[in-house]
Structure formats: C-alpha cells, structure tokens
Design a protein around this motif. Structure first.
Motif, PDB file in Angstrom:
ATOM      1  N   SER A  39       0.852  -1.189   0.000  1.00  0.00           N
ATOM      2  CA  SER A  39       0.000   0.000   0.000  1.00  0.00           C
ATOM      3  C   SER A  39       0.886   1.235   0.000  1.00  0.00           C
ATOM      4  CB  SER A  39      -0.909   0.014   1.239  1.00  0.00           C
ATOM      5  OG  SER A  39      -1.569   1.262   1.352  1.00  0.00           O
ATOM      6  N   GLU A  40       0.926   1.928  -1.119  1.00  0.00           N
ATOM      7  CA  GLU A  40       1.714   3.168  -1.202  1.00  0.00           C
ATOM      8  C   GLU A  40       1.124   4.233  -0.285  1.00  0.00           C
ATOM      9  OE1 GLU A  40       4.341   6.165  -2.119  1.00  0.00           O
ATOM     10  OE2 GLU A  40       4.507   3.989  -2.403  1.00  0.00           O
ATOM     11  N   GLU A  41      -0.198   4.264  -0.189  1.00  0.00           N
ATOM     12  CA  GLU A  41      -0.856   5.257   0.655  1.00  0.00           C
ATOM     13  C   GLU A  41      -0.432   5.117   2.117  1.00  0.00           C
ATOM     14  OE1 GLU A  41      -5.357   6.541   2.150  1.00  0.00           O
ATOM     15  OE2 GLU A  41      -5.094   4.874   0.752  1.00  0.00           O
ATOM     16  N   LYS A  42      -0.318   3.884   2.583  1.00  0.00           N
ATOM     17  CA  LYS A  42       0.025   3.642   3.994  1.00  0.00           C
ATOM     18  C   LYS A  42       1.517   3.392   4.200  1.00  0.00           C
ATOM     19  CE  LYS A  42      -4.411   3.711   4.925  1.00  0.00           C
ATOM     20  NZ  LYS A  42      -5.046   4.866   5.595  1.00  0.00           N
ATOM     21  N   GLU A  43       2.285   3.318   3.103  1.00  0.00           N
ATOM     22  CA  GLU A  43       3.741   3.117   3.131  1.00  0.00           C
ATOM     23  C   GLU A  43       4.152   1.831   3.857  1.00  0.00           C
ATOM     24  OE1 GLU A  43       5.945   4.508   1.472  1.00  0.00           O
ATOM     25  OE2 GLU A  43       5.351   6.555   0.966  1.00  0.00           O
ATOM     26  N   GLN A  44       3.426   0.759   3.572  1.00  0.00           N
ATOM     27  CA  GLN A  44       3.734  -0.556   4.129  1.00  0.00           C
ATOM     28  C   GLN A  44       2.865  -1.590   3.424  1.00  0.00           C
ATOM     29  OE1 GLN A  44       1.830  -0.836   8.339  1.00  0.00           O
ATOM     30  NE2 GLN A  44       1.831   1.328   7.726  1.00  0.00           N
ATOM     31  N   SER A  45       3.111  -2.844   3.702  1.00  0.00           N
ATOM     32  CA  SER A  45       2.309  -3.912   3.094  1.00  0.00           C
ATOM     33  C   SER A  45       1.004  -4.107   3.850  1.00  0.00           C
ATOM     34  CB  SER A  45       3.099  -5.224   3.086  1.00  0.00           C
ATOM     35  OG  SER A  45       4.223  -5.114   2.240  1.00  0.00           O
ATOM     36  N   GLU A  46      -0.080  -4.325   3.097  1.00  0.00           N
ATOM     37  CA  GLU A  46      -1.347  -4.645   3.760  1.00  0.00           C
ATOM     38  C   GLU A  46      -1.347  -6.101   4.203  1.00  0.00           C
ATOM     39  OE1 GLU A  46      -4.860  -4.417   1.391  1.00  0.00           O
ATOM     40  OE2 GLU A  46      -3.970  -5.471  -0.317  1.00  0.00           O
ATOM     41  N   TRP A  47      -0.579  -6.943   3.503  1.00  0.00           N
ATOM     42  CA  TRP A  47      -0.349  -8.318   3.950  1.00  0.00           C
ATOM     43  C   TRP A  47       0.971  -8.828   3.416  1.00  0.00           C
ATOM     44  CZ3 TRP A  47       0.318 -11.476  -0.187  1.00  0.00           C
ATOM     45  CH2 TRP A  47      -0.459 -11.305  -1.332  1.00  0.00           C
ATOM     46  N   VAL A  48       1.546  -9.758   4.179  1.00  0.00           N
ATOM     47  CA  VAL A  48       2.710 -10.534   3.748  1.00  0.00           C
ATOM     48  C   VAL A  48       2.328 -11.997   3.913  1.00  0.00           C
ATOM     49  CG1 VAL A  48       5.122 -11.109   4.201  1.00  0.00           C
ATOM     50  CG2 VAL A  48       4.343  -8.745   4.438  1.00  0.00           C
ATOM     51  N   ALA A  49       2.546 -12.802   2.877  1.00  0.00           N
ATOM     52  CA  ALA A  49       2.137 -14.211   2.893  1.00  0.00           C
ATOM     53  C   ALA A  49       3.332 -15.106   2.616  1.00  0.00           C
ATOM     54  CB  ALA A  49       1.049 -14.452   1.841  1.00  0.00           C
ATOM     55  N   TYR A  50       3.412 -16.189   3.373  1.00  0.00           N
ATOM     56  CA  TYR A  50       4.521 -17.131   3.192  1.00  0.00           C
ATOM     57  C   TYR A  50       4.155 -18.466   3.814  1.00  0.00           C
ATOM     58  CZ  TYR A  50       5.602 -15.728   8.034  1.00  0.00           C
ATOM     59  OH  TYR A  50       5.532 -15.453   9.386  1.00  0.00           O
ATOM     60  N   THR A  51       4.900 -19.493   3.452  1.00  0.00           N
ATOM     61  CA  THR A  51       4.735 -20.781   4.092  1.00  0.00           C
ATOM     62  C   THR A  51       5.805 -20.943   5.152  1.00  0.00           C
ATOM     63  OG1 THR A  51       6.082 -21.831   2.373  1.00  0.00           O
ATOM     64  CG2 THR A  51       3.699 -21.876   2.075  1.00  0.00           C
ATOM     65  N   LEU A  75      -5.056  -1.676   7.959  1.00  0.00           N
ATOM     66  CA  LEU A  75      -4.790  -0.344   7.419  1.00  0.00           C
ATOM     67  C   LEU A  75      -6.094   0.413   7.183  1.00  0.00           C
ATOM     68  CD1 LEU A  75      -1.875  -1.193   4.947  1.00  0.00           C
ATOM     69  CD2 LEU A  75      -1.791  -0.629   7.390  1.00  0.00           C
ATOM     70  N   SER A  76      -6.703   0.794   8.262  1.00  0.00           N
ATOM     71  CA  SER A  76      -7.971   1.523   8.198  1.00  0.00           C
ATOM     72  C   SER A  76      -7.712   3.009   7.934  1.00  0.00           C
ATOM     73  CB  SER A  76      -8.736   1.332   9.513  1.00  0.00           C
ATOM     74  OG  SER A  76      -7.926   1.708  10.621  1.00  0.00           O
ATOM     75  N   GLU A  77      -8.769   3.778   7.844  1.00  0.00           N
ATOM     76  CA  GLU A  77      -8.644   5.212   7.585  1.00  0.00           C
ATOM     77  C   GLU A  77      -8.294   5.981   8.864  1.00  0.00           C
ATOM     78  OE1 GLU A  77      -8.716   6.476   4.538  1.00  0.00           O
ATOM     79  OE2 GLU A  77      -8.950   4.406   3.848  1.00  0.00           O
ATOM     80  N   ASN A  78      -7.787   7.183   8.675  1.00  0.00           N
ATOM     81  CA  ASN A  78      -7.521   8.126   9.772  1.00  0.00           C
ATOM     82  C   ASN A  78      -6.576   7.575  10.839  1.00  0.00           C
ATOM     83  OD1 ASN A  78      -9.407  10.015   8.628  1.00  0.00           O
ATOM     84  ND2 ASN A  78     -11.060   8.772   9.494  1.00  0.00           N
TER      85      ASN A  78
END
Length: 278
Positions: free
Chosen positions: A80-92, A193-196
């Motif tokens: 998420s560029e807006e939040k400057e981080q990942s909204e999720w990271v997925a791995y096994t 990553l909610s608003e506000n």
C-alpha cells in the motif's frame, strides 16, 4: 596495434555492459508491474516450492485491495503506497525455515521491487516506534538471502516496542511451534490499514491500531485468526482469537479465495483455539 586492440576490447566491454544493464532494467520493470490477485492468480510455476497443494491446484495468496502484489524468494506481499507498508505478507512456514543460525543482521533499506519506493527507514527515527517485521526475520533462516529480504522496509510496520517484544513476539513463537506440530503452515500477516490512522515521518507511514495473523495448516483442515490490539498486553493468546471472517471485514481482504466455497466458509467462521493446542 596493441593500443588499438586494447581500445577495441574496452569498447566491446562497454557495449556488453550497456546491454546487460538494459536487460536488467527490463526485468526489474516486469517484477515491479502492479499485480491484481483478484483477476490474475499467481501460477503454480511462479509459486515454485513456496506453496503446497491442498486438494488439487491451490493458490493460497490473498486478494489485494491495492492491486500491487510483489513476489520475493521468501515471501509475497501486497503493498500500500498510501500507507507506506504492506497490507499483507504471505509465506509458508515449516521447521526448516527457522534455526539457531546466527546470521549477520543487515540494515533496513528501501525495497527496489516497489515501483513507487517503500518508506525510508528514517521515518522511524525518534518516532517512538520499532521497525516491526511483518514476516519475522526468525521465520526466514532457511538461507541468508531469505533472511536479508525481511529487512526491506516493505516488510516493516511501526510497532510499539512493548507490543513488538511482548504479545506479538509470543504469537510469533506460537506460530513456529504450530508449524512444526502440523508439518507446515500458510501464514498471512499485516496491520489493519484503516482510515484516519496516526502517521510517522515525512512520508506519513501509517501506524495500525490492530495487527493480525491468519493461519491455515498444510492439509487444509484447520484455520485460525488472531486480531491483536496495538498495545502492550499480558493477556493469553486465546483472548485474541477471532474468526477469519471478522478480519476480512475489517481489511477488505479475502484470505483464501481459491478454497472451495463450502470449505472456505466453514473454516473462516471457526475460532476454536483448543483444536490447535491439543
């Protein structure tokens, strides 16, 4: 004559280097291209050995609300560029992914695969927040390359130290225990990553009020979700168990869209911690 030959060799070397650089940039551009997991599922070939097959051809990656999904060797993330981080990271995660190896800890750096650039680490300086890993470095000790990848800033989120080193660390340890007990897990994790949201640094990196983990066993028989308030806590981990539907409603993410609907609906409504612990 020798001087002319030398000039020819140097010129040929320059041409070769330019060709190599152009090829690299073309490949990098392809790697950075925004990816919409809702309409373009990652193929089995692209997943390599990072994904198991459960009941046939199964793609475990979640949907993306941003349309920007990037695959590294050790994990995949939706940025998420807006939040400057990942909204999720997925791995096994399996027992071979973590060990007592004492790797040299690298510096946090911007992620070259993020076309819009991930946040500069200086946003965290004197902010009062840790650079909290989403995919823990301790979960990627299968190789040093995997370990290093976790220090890209696309994989971090602002976390209070008492949270990062406390309840969140306890949950990470529990996930490792379960990965051994159940012979491997799918793990999806991130901040809500909610608003506000409060932000830090010049790039306004969002500070989540909640962090989550969604786990499913390799055999597809167990699923569990954790929703943890971003604060210090001594509460037992089972206090933070929620059904996965709850996390999906808060995030707008469908965590296991490739599961058969009946199986997905049944498992995502489960919040039975005891069935995991015994």
């Amino acid at each position: 004559m020798k001087q002319k030959n030398k000039v020819k060799v140097v010129f040929a070397g320059v041409i070769t280097s330019l060709f190599f650089c152009v090829s690299c940039r073309q490949n990098e551009k392809l790697e950075q291209e925004p990816f919409n997991s809702k309409t373009q599922p990652i193929s089995t070939t692209e997943q390599n050995d990072a994904t198991w097959v459960v009941g046939g051809n199964f793609d475990f990656y979640p949907t993306s609300t941003t349309g920007v999904v990037i695959k590294r060797e050790g994990y995949t993330f939706s940025y998420s560029e807006e939040k400057e981080q990942s909204e999720w990271v997925a791995y096994t995660l399996s027992g071979e992914d973590f060990s007592n190896r004492d790797f040299q800890r690298p510096f946090f750096i911007e992620d070259p695969k993020v076309k819009t650039h991930s946040a500069d680490w200086r946003n965290y300086k004197n902010s009062g927040y840790d650079k909290g890993h989403l995919c823990p470095a301790g979960d990627r000790k299968k190789s040093y390359q995997y370990y290093q990848e976790t220090f890209f800033t696309s994989n971090i989120s602002p976390q209070l130290h008492e949270f990062n080193d406390g309840v969140w660390n306890r949950l990470e340890q529990k996930v490792r225990y379960w990965s051994k007990k159940y012979d491997g897990l799918y793990v999806v994790t991130g901040g809500v990553l909610s608003e506000n949201l409060k932000t830090i640094g010049k790039e306004h990196v969002a500070v989540p009020n909640y962090f989550y983990k969604v786990l499913m066993t390799q055999d597809g028989k167990r699923m569990i979700g954790f929703l943890v308030p971003h604060e210090a806590s001594e509460k037992p981990l089972y206090d933070f168990v929620v059904d996965v539907d709850t996390i999906e409603k808060m995030t707008g993410i469908d965590f296991f869209p490739k599961l058969a609907d009946g199986q997905e609906n049944k498992m995502e409504k489960s919040n039975d911690y005891k069935s995991w612990s015994f």
